[in-house]
Structure formats: C-alpha cells, structure tokens
Design an enzyme around this catalytic site. Structure first.
Site, mmCIF file in Angstrom:
data_model
loop_
_atom_site.group_PDB
_atom_site.id
_atom_site.type_symbol
_atom_site.label_atom_id
_atom_site.label_comp_id
_atom_site.label_asym_id
_atom_site.label_seq_id
_atom_site.Cartn_x
_atom_site.Cartn_y
_atom_site.Cartn_z
ATOM 1 N N ASP A 80 0.797 -1.235 0.000
ATOM 2 C CA ASP A 80 0.000 0.000 0.000
ATOM 3 C C ASP A 80 0.823 1.275 0.000
ATOM 4 O O ASP A 80 0.258 2.370 -0.079
ATOM 5 C CB ASP A 80 -0.956 0.014 1.207
ATOM 6 N N ASP B 261 -5.652 -4.785 -6.577
ATOM 7 C CA ASP B 261 -5.414 -3.397 -6.160
ATOM 8 C C ASP B 261 -3.949 -2.984 -6.331
ATOM 9 O O ASP B 261 -3.630 -1.828 -6.565
ATOM 10 C CB ASP B 261 -5.763 -3.185 -4.675
HETATM 11 N N1 GLY Z 1 -7.201 -1.602 -1.627
HETATM 12 C C1 GLY Z 1 -8.200 -2.018 -0.765
HETATM 13 C C2 GLY Z 1 -9.565 -1.728 -1.238
HETATM 14 O O1 GLY Z 1 -9.797 -1.441 -2.406
HETATM 15 O O2 GLY Z 1 -10.451 -1.814 -0.399
#
Ligand code: GLY
Length: 401
Positions: free
Chosen positions: A121, A183
């Site tokens: 992240d 993601d």
């Molecule tokens: N990256 C986590 C979400 O989209 O909730």
C-alpha cells in the site's frame, strides 16, 4: 431507506446546494457540469480542512447516518488520500490556504517509511500524497522520499513468481504463501515514476513483470478479475484465485475490476505495451456491460441479493477516472467515445442528488462499500471515493479544455 441525520444548513451548504442543482443534468443527457462539481469538491474540502486540528490524523470514512469523519493514523492504507484530495483541490482552485494544508498533511506521512515495509500500500499512501505534491511543487525532498518508497516497495517483489507480495501478513494467516491482489497494480505507478526520476531500470522491469504476471493469473479468461492470486514460493506457479473483500472467490468484486481498468490504462501510459491497453479495454467492457440500470455498480456484481445489495460509489469513481485515461489512448473515434461516455455517465450519476452528500455529511459522495464481508464501511462515505471522483473531474476538465 435509512434516515440520515441532517446538519444545520450553513451558508456554504446553501452554496453547495445551489451549485449542485444548477448543474443538474438534463433528463436524457449524461453530462455533468464539470466546473460546478469541482467547485462543490473544493467547498467541501475547505469545510473538512477547517475542522481538522491535527495533521497526523486523516479522514477515512463516515459511516451511514453519521456526519463526521472517522480518522486514521499514517499507517492506515488510506492515509494518503486526504492529502491527495487537498493537492487536487489546490490544483482545481489555486487557493493558497489549501496548498498550505496539503503540505501540512503530506509531511507526517514520511513516518510511513520509518518502519519496515509491511505491504504493497506504500503506493496508495505515498504516491497520492507526496506524488501529487511533487508533481505540483517539484519539492526535491518529496522526490527523495518517493525514491525511497519505490525501493522499499520493490523489496516485496518475488522474481520466481513475477509479482510483488501484497500482504505479507496473509502468508501465515490465510496460508497464502505468496499473494498478490488486483489493487496492487495501482501501486506500480510509483515504480514507473521512480524509474524515470533517478531510480533504477530494475524498478521499471519489476512493474512490467508484475503487470504481465497478473494479466495471466488475477485476470480470468473472460476478463473478470479475482481479488487475490495465490502463488507457490518454491516454483512460483499460480495456485488459485480467491477473494478477500468480494462476495465469493469466483465473483466479480466491483472495486477490484475498477482497480484493474485504472491500473492497466496507467501501465499502458508508462510502457506503450499494446497488451496492457487491450487488457484495460476488456476489463472496462466487462464493467460497463455488467452495470445495473441506474449506472452505479453494486459492491459485487455477483451478490445474489441484488437488487438489495449495497452500491459502491468508490468503484464507480475509480472506473470513471481510469476510463477517462483509457479513452485518451485510443485511436479510433468510436472506441474513444465509448469509454469517455461511459466515464461521463458514471460521473453524472455520482454528481446527482442521490450520490452527493451535500449537507448530509462532510464527504463529497455517499454510498460506497469498503469491506462488506467484514461488515465494515457498508453504504458509507469513504475518502478514496472522494479522491478518485475529484481526480476524474480534473481529468474531464482537461479533456473539455
Ligand atoms: N485496496 C483495498 C480496497 O480497495 O479496499
């Protein structure tokens, strides 16, 4: 419908309402009035900004029926979106008070790198904040931090598998020896950026390899997406696709598909590789074809309780922004128009009274779903919906100009 608590309507609230309704799309057309929507976002950003007293505490969500932001510290994966909103609001307004706050809320995030990297992240946290900050100010200190962040993210790359490890904690917890989530493709932008700004060619190579591997594993043959791909660490083979935030392993989690559209359009921008452009297009086709009549996705396209399932405005905002970028790369006018119009339809719906928070709370948008299986952030306002909505409006404005 559950009743929302109504805030007292302030002068700014009245301004917002006037802007919103004077900008309402005519029946049968899909075109939001971009500048007025930008003005709405700027006004609401100022309201939130003036209410926050601590710059190391970041708005994350407003649960259904609440009026105030719930906040998180720098280590939450969403911490970069609020500074990102401030950078975009500054870009849209030129307001120096917003610029000051953008800097104030960006700086504390350097603390993210003070501890060992624990997940992918970093891109969301630091590229939305320092990345936008560097793009706008060219502050050399931001550049140094971003280059460190890229090197840190790259340590999660497993060459045997060909992807970045998204969630180290899930190796043991879920028995996912090497795992990569859809993601994660968004965070490749940090690596591409770094390789062009003083980082190594290896960062570019890692990003390309990651995107290629995910194309053949996370993306199913019909161009729907798994949320999570699980790989073997001995020989690197793809074991299985599963879900974490979607309805089921084989279902289509709406925000995951949106991350894919956005991510592969960005990968094409950074590499010129036609297979990434084709992937972004096919992912967008699935998203568009599966939208319900009212134009905003349910949180998971395969939730069996549809039409009673919650919506996800954040997926719509991410997809709209990605499709606007995608449409700009296409040569033939029909395809160009297809994705641009699809993005505008999503934005038009998000810009309607049904989705705008107006005076109900301090966010831009209502009706996002963060983590339905965990019972968290269901039909809520979420900061990343606001971030990508504002980004999409800015992209649309540039196209219009
Ligand atoms: N990256 C986590 C979400 O989209 O909730």
């Amino acid at each position: 419908m559950i009743k929302m608590k109504i805030l007292p309507i302030s002068a700014i609230g009245i301004l917002i309402l006037i802007l919103t309704f004077s900008c309402a799309t005519k029946k049968g057309t899909e075109m939001p009035c971009t500048q007025k929507m930008l003005d709405y976002c700027i006004a609401k950003t100022v309201v939130t900004m003036n209410r926050l007293d601590k710059t190391d505490s970041f708005p994350r969500n407003i649960n259904h029926g609440q009026t105030q932001w719930n906040k998180v510290n720098i280590h939450d994966w969403t911490s970069g979106f609020w500074p990102g909103v401030l950078w975009y609001a500054y870009e849209a307004s030129g307001d120096s008070a917003i610029l000051t706050k953008a800097k104030d809320f960006t700086n504390p995030l350097s603390g993210v790198l003070a501890v060992p990297v624990e997940n992918h992240d970093l891109g969301f946290m630091l590229f939305c904040s320092f990345g936008n900050g560097f793009r706008i100010t060219k502050n050399p200190a931001y550049k140094i931090l971003l280059l460190q962040a890229a090197d840190s993210l790259a340590t999660l790359f497993n060459p045997k598998v060909g992807t970045i490890l998204s969630w180290p904690a899930m190796r043991k917890k879920m028995n996912w020896p090497h795992n990569t989530i859809i993601d994660n493709v968004i965070n490749l932008e940090l690596l591409f950026w770094a390789s062009k700004n003083g980082g190594t060619q290896n960062l570019y190579n890692i990003a390309v390899k990651h995107a290629e591997t995910c194309m053949h594993t996370l993306i199913r043959p019909d161009y729907t997406t798994y949320h999570v791909a699980v790989f073997d660490t001995i020989d690197g083979h793809f074991i299985k696709g599963v879900t974490h935030q979607g309805f089921a392993d084989n279902s289509l989690w709406a925000r995951g598909q949106a991350w894919g559209i956005y991510g592969y359009a960005m990968c094409f921008r950074e590499t010129g590789k036609p297979e990434f452009l084709e992937t972004a297009q096919k992912l967008a086709d699935v998203f568009i074809n599966r939208l319900p009549k009212d134009g905003i996705p349910y949180w998971d396209f395969d939730d069996p309780v549809i039409p009673d399932a919650p919506k996800d405005a954040s997926a719509a905002a991410v997809a709209a922004s990605g499709m606007l970028e995608l449409s700009g790369f296409l040569k033939d006018n029909a395809s160009k128009a297809k994705y641009k119009n699809a993005a505008i339809s999503l934005l038009a719906k998000l810009s309607s009274a049904e989705y705008l928070s107006n005076d109900k709370n301090h966010s831009f948008l209502l009706h996002s779903t963060g983590h339905k299986p965990n019972g968290k952030e269901i039909d809520a306002s979420i900061i990343y919906a606001d971030y990508y909505y504002l980004e999409a409006l800015l992209r649309l404005k540039k196209i219009e100009n």
